[in-house]
Design an enzyme around this catalytic site. Structure first.
Site, PDB file in Angstrom:
ATOM      1  N   ASP A 155     -60.511  -2.248 -54.348  1.00 16.06           N
ATOM      2  CA  ASP A 155     -59.652  -2.171 -55.538  1.00 16.06           C
ATOM      3  C   ASP A 155     -60.323  -1.241 -56.545  1.00 16.06           C
ATOM      4  O   ASP A 155     -61.553  -1.189 -56.625  1.00 16.06           O
ATOM      5  CB  ASP A 155     -59.453  -3.563 -56.153  1.00 16.06           C
TER       6      ASP A 155
ATOM      7  N   LYS B 101     -62.390  -6.755 -61.559  1.00 15.44           N
ATOM      8  CA  LYS B 101     -61.738  -7.640 -60.584  1.00 15.44           C
ATOM      9  C   LYS B 101     -62.604  -7.767 -59.327  1.00 15.44           C
ATOM     10  O   LYS B 101     -62.793  -8.863 -58.788  1.00 15.44           O
ATOM     11  CB  LYS B 101     -60.366  -7.051 -60.225  1.00 15.44           C
TER      12      LYS B 101
ATOM     13  N   LEU C 175     -44.810 -13.865 -48.999  1.00 14.22           N
ATOM     14  CA  LEU C 175     -45.430 -14.978 -49.727  1.00 14.22           C
ATOM     15  C   LEU C 175     -44.841 -15.142 -51.123  1.00 14.22           C
ATOM     16  O   LEU C 175     -44.394 -14.187 -51.738  1.00 14.22           O
ATOM     17  CB  LEU C 175     -46.951 -14.809 -49.812  1.00 14.22           C
TER      18      LEU C 175
ATOM     19  N   GLU D 296     -45.778 -16.487 -54.993  1.00 13.10           N
ATOM     20  CA  GLU D 296     -46.892 -16.863 -55.853  1.00 13.10           C
ATOM     21  C   GLU D 296     -46.830 -18.381 -56.039  1.00 13.10           C
ATOM     22  O   GLU D 296     -45.759 -18.978 -56.063  1.00 13.10           O
ATOM     23  CB  GLU D 296     -46.794 -16.147 -57.200  1.00 13.10           C
TER      24      GLU D 296
ATOM     25  N   ASN E 103     -35.315 -10.585 -50.550  1.00 16.04           N
ATOM     26  CA  ASN E 103     -35.426 -10.814 -51.990  1.00 16.04           C
ATOM     27  C   ASN E 103     -34.077 -10.640 -52.685  1.00 16.04           C
ATOM     28  O   ASN E 103     -33.747 -11.375 -53.619  1.00 16.04           O
ATOM     29  CB  ASN E 103     -36.477  -9.879 -52.605  1.00 16.04           C
TER      30      ASN E 103
ATOM     31  N   CYS F 181     -41.472  -9.541 -58.606  1.00 14.02           N
ATOM     32  CA  CYS F 181     -40.798  -9.138 -57.359  1.00 14.02           C
ATOM     33  C   CYS F 181     -39.284  -9.071 -57.471  1.00 14.02           C
ATOM     34  O   CYS F 181     -38.705  -7.992 -57.415  1.00 14.02           O
ATOM     35  CB  CYS F 181     -41.212 -10.085 -56.239  1.00 14.02           C
TER      36      CYS F 181
ATOM     37  N   ARG G  20     -45.153 -11.509 -65.676  1.00 12.30           N
ATOM     38  CA  ARG G  20     -44.327 -10.304 -65.509  1.00 12.30           C
ATOM     39  C   ARG G  20     -42.848 -10.699 -65.456  1.00 12.30           C
ATOM     40  O   ARG G  20     -42.482 -11.598 -64.712  1.00 12.30           O
ATOM     41  CB  ARG G  20     -44.728  -9.552 -64.235  1.00 12.30           C
TER      42      ARG G  20
HETATM   43  C1  UGA Z   1     -40.492 -13.904 -54.269  1.00 11.17           C
HETATM   44  C2  UGA Z   1     -39.975 -14.338 -52.882  1.00 11.17           C
HETATM   45  O1  UGA Z   1     -39.588 -15.705 -52.928  1.00 11.17           O
HETATM   46  C3  UGA Z   1     -41.050 -14.153 -51.815  1.00 11.17           C
HETATM   47  O2  UGA Z   1     -40.530 -14.469 -50.542  1.00 11.17           O
HETATM   48  C4  UGA Z   1     -41.518 -12.699 -51.826  1.00 11.17           C
HETATM   49  O3  UGA Z   1     -42.558 -12.483 -50.903  1.00 11.17           O
HETATM   50  C5  UGA Z   1     -42.023 -12.358 -53.222  1.00 11.17           C
HETATM   51  O4  UGA Z   1     -40.967 -12.562 -54.180  1.00 11.17           O
HETATM   52  C6  UGA Z   1     -42.455 -10.925 -53.222  1.00 11.17           C
HETATM   53  O5  UGA Z   1     -41.596 -10.046 -53.132  1.00 11.17           O
HETATM   54  O6  UGA Z   1     -43.662 -10.652 -53.179  1.00 11.17           O
HETATM   55  P1  UGA Z   1     -42.069 -15.019 -56.111  1.00 11.17           P
HETATM   56  O7  UGA Z   1     -41.754 -13.820 -56.957  1.00 11.17           O
HETATM   57  O8  UGA Z   1     -43.480 -15.464 -56.004  1.00 11.17           O
HETATM   58  O9  UGA Z   1     -41.557 -14.785 -54.600  1.00 11.17           O
HETATM   59  O10 UGA Z   1     -41.243 -16.214 -56.726  1.00 11.17           O
HETATM   60  P2  UGA Z   1     -40.093 -17.220 -56.301  1.00 11.17           P
HETATM   61  O11 UGA Z   1     -40.697 -18.530 -56.022  1.00 11.17           O
HETATM   62  O12 UGA Z   1     -39.173 -16.643 -55.287  1.00 11.17           O
HETATM   63  O13 UGA Z   1     -39.309 -17.336 -57.686  1.00 11.17           O
HETATM   64  C7  UGA Z   1     -38.770 -16.172 -58.315  1.00 11.17           C
HETATM   65  C8  UGA Z   1     -38.084 -16.531 -59.598  1.00 11.17           C
HETATM   66  O14 UGA Z   1     -36.861 -17.194 -59.324  1.00 11.17           O
HETATM   67  C9  UGA Z   1     -38.863 -17.474 -60.529  1.00 11.17           C
HETATM   68  O15 UGA Z   1     -38.729 -17.005 -61.861  1.00 11.17           O
HETATM   69  C10 UGA Z   1     -38.173 -18.802 -60.357  1.00 11.17           C
HETATM   70  O16 UGA Z   1     -38.274 -19.618 -61.490  1.00 11.17           O
HETATM   71  C11 UGA Z   1     -36.742 -18.341 -60.126  1.00 11.17           C
HETATM   72  N1  UGA Z   1     -35.883 -19.313 -59.418  1.00 11.17           N
HETATM   73  C12 UGA Z   1     -36.183 -19.712 -58.166  1.00 11.17           C
HETATM   74  C13 UGA Z   1     -34.739 -19.765 -60.036  1.00 11.17           C
HETATM   75  O17 UGA Z   1     -34.440 -19.387 -61.194  1.00 11.17           O
HETATM   76  N2  UGA Z   1     -33.926 -20.634 -59.385  1.00 11.17           N
HETATM   77  C14 UGA Z   1     -34.197 -21.054 -58.134  1.00 11.17           C
HETATM   78  O18 UGA Z   1     -33.392 -21.842 -57.588  1.00 11.17           O
HETATM   79  C15 UGA Z   1     -35.353 -20.589 -57.508  1.00 11.17           C
END
Ligand code: UGA
Length: 461
Positions: free
Chosen positions: A30, A35, A147, A149, A220, A272, A341
């Site tokens: 990195d 970090k 994955l 977070e 996504n 994401c 973010r």
């Molecule tokens: C998301 C995808 O779920 C992963 O599969 C993907 O690998 C990742 O992006 C990426 O592209 O690296 P992540 O951003 O960690 O993962 O978060 P999520 O758990 O998917 O949640 C995303 C957002 O949606 C959060 O703000 C969460 O609060 C919101 N959310 C989730 C809702 O508002 N309602 C829901 O029913 C579910």
């Protein structure tokens, strides 16, 4: 195997630690020296459950080290590209300069037989471009990461699928690659890296570059669409007098629909989903198929309106915003993360402050990053301190500790017992029983318009 990982952020640091856990000898590269030194000390530079243990174990064993020098990647059999691909300033297009810089730094250290594996989320067509820039004898694969977070360690070590995008000559063999990959090919090398996962029965799809790149953005985009669908129903329910949480509950019994990602509330954020749907739209536009994903603009707009609707809900609860003291519980974009973010919670706090409210924000993990992103807001480390003397408490990130708050104890320290639950995470009946005026987005308790008395507001439920 010897493995190098380029980019040690939310994706790369977890990937590097997980590769060491799978038995490989790993070097993480990195450009951020601070970090790298935190990681070399076996500590995580951000909050991710389970990651500190994995880092400590890998670094102590000597199987995992980090460096700022791409030359330390020389000699690895596989080089994973895990750098961020953020949204460009001023447009939805993905900014690939970190990816290009990481590959430029790595290129002089590649030798024939090496395999470079992209994991970053990229616009379709990127892998083909990068493959053409590699030295002779070096193969490229695209292996998107799914994955989440907050669940990153488990998602990496127990993924629901592995997707390999490999060069055309490896896929144009009538499916033979998927059955028994050609030795020396990119798919065979990835099979060796992921041997333990494959032995656990994780399904793997071997395909071309474009399909692998799209596998990530399509997933996504679909998740974002599900969330916005639920929130679109919430908009309708708020006006029609329905209860969106109950409505999506009825849908979730249908196995074809399922209940995941139909959470009614403040919508999606993070590093994401928001930028990925915009980058997908921008790329589709470039390819002349913008119409095919034009609905993603609506998905984005519905998501943005969640924040507007939350502001209006707080305004109607408090009878105005100017001068009202408001505690916002949560700054992270979701629980179990310190990432702010595109955080809906932090954006809501900003919008409330922008309307003249006196806002104090609290979060169990994200205050430092929130403070850096929104220094104009006030922060409190404890809930008790945040809510003291406020006119309204707004739940914006559904951390488990907020679900467990005692409404009676909080009622004693606020100025006015008003609750706005923007995540539909709390038991509003229990809060009401403790004397709170409790409202939620899209829920039956939302202040809505009574069609029989135009202009007047009423509370249903
Ligand atoms: C998301 C995808 O779920 C992963 O599969 C993907 O690998 C990742 O992006 C990426 O592209 O690296 P992540 O951003 O960690 O993962 O978060 P999520 O758990 O998917 O949640 C995303 C957002 O949606 C959060 O703000 C969460 O609060 C919101 N959310 C989730 C809702 O508002 N309602 C829901 O029913 C579910």
């Amino acid at each position: 195997m010897k493995v190098s990982v380029h980019g040690c952020g939310y994706l790369g640091a977890v990937h590097a630690a997980a590769m060491a856990q799978l038995g490989h000898e790993v070097v993480g590269i990195d450009v951020d020296a601070a970090k790298v030194s935190v990681l070399n000390a076996g500590r995580a530079p951000f909050y991710e459950p389970g990651l500190p243990d994995l880092l400590a174990e890998g670094t102590t064993r000597g199987a995992l080290l980090f460096s700022t020098d791409a030359a330390d990647a020389a000699g690895a059999d596989v080089h994973f590209l895990c750098v961020g691909t953020p949204q460009s300033a001023g447009s939805g297009v993905a900014d690939l300069h970190h990816l290009d810089a990481a590959l430029a730094a790595l290129r002089p250290h590649l030798r024939p037989g090496d395999v470079v594996v992209g994991k970053s989320t990229v616009p379709v067509g990127t892998a083909a471009r990068l493959a053409a820039e590699l030295p002779d004898g070096v193969r490229l694969a695209w292996n998107p990461e799914f994955l989440r977070e907050g669940h990153a360690v488990d998602d990496t070590l127990h993924p629901d699928r592995l997707v390999y995008g490999v060069p055309r000559d490896e896929v144009a063999d009538g499916g033979e690659t998927a059955r028994s990959p050609e030795p020396g090919g990119a798919a065979a090398r990835l099979d060796a890296v992921y041997a333990r996962l494959l032995a656990d029965g994780v399904p793997r799809v071997v395909t071309d570059y474009a399909t692998a790149e799209l596998a990530k953005v399509a997933a996504n985009a679909f998740l974002a669409t599900k969330i916005s669908f639920a929130n679109a129903m919430a908009e309708v329910c708020e006006v029609a007098g329905g209860d969106a949480v109950a409505l999506v509950g009825t849908m979730s019994y249908d196995a074809r629909i399922g209940g995941d990602y139909l959470g009614v509330g403040l919508g999606f954020g993070g590093g994401c989903l928001p930028k990925d749907i915009r980058a997908f739209s921008a790329r589709a536009e470039e390819l002349g198929v913008g119409r095919a994903v034009a609905f993603l603009e609506e998905v984005d707009a519905i998501n943005d309106r969640c924040r507007d609707r939350a502001v209006e809900l707080v305004r109607s609860a408090c009878g105005g915003l100017a001068g009202r003291r408001v505690a916002v519980l949560g700054a992270a974009f979701k629980p179990d993360s310190d990432d702010v973010r595109s955080s809906p919670a932090l954006d809501l706090a900003r919008r409330l402050a922008g309307e003249g409210a006196d806002v104090v924000v609290t979060d169990p993990q994200a205050i430092a990053l929130a403070q850096a992103a929104a220094p104009e807001l006030r922060y409190a480390t404890e809930v008790a301190e945040a809510v003291a003397g406020v006119d309204a408490v707004v739940l914006a990130t559904e951390w488990p500790e907020y679900r467990d708050l005692d409404p009676a104890a909080l009622a004693a320290v606020v100025r006015s017992a008003r609750l706005v639950d923007t995540r539909n995470a709390l038991d509003l009946a229990a809060w009401r029983a403790a004397g709170w005026d409790a409202r939620s987005l899209g829920g039956a308790s939302v202040v809505t318009h009574d069609a029989s008395r135009p202009g007047e507001e009423m509370v249903t439920g």
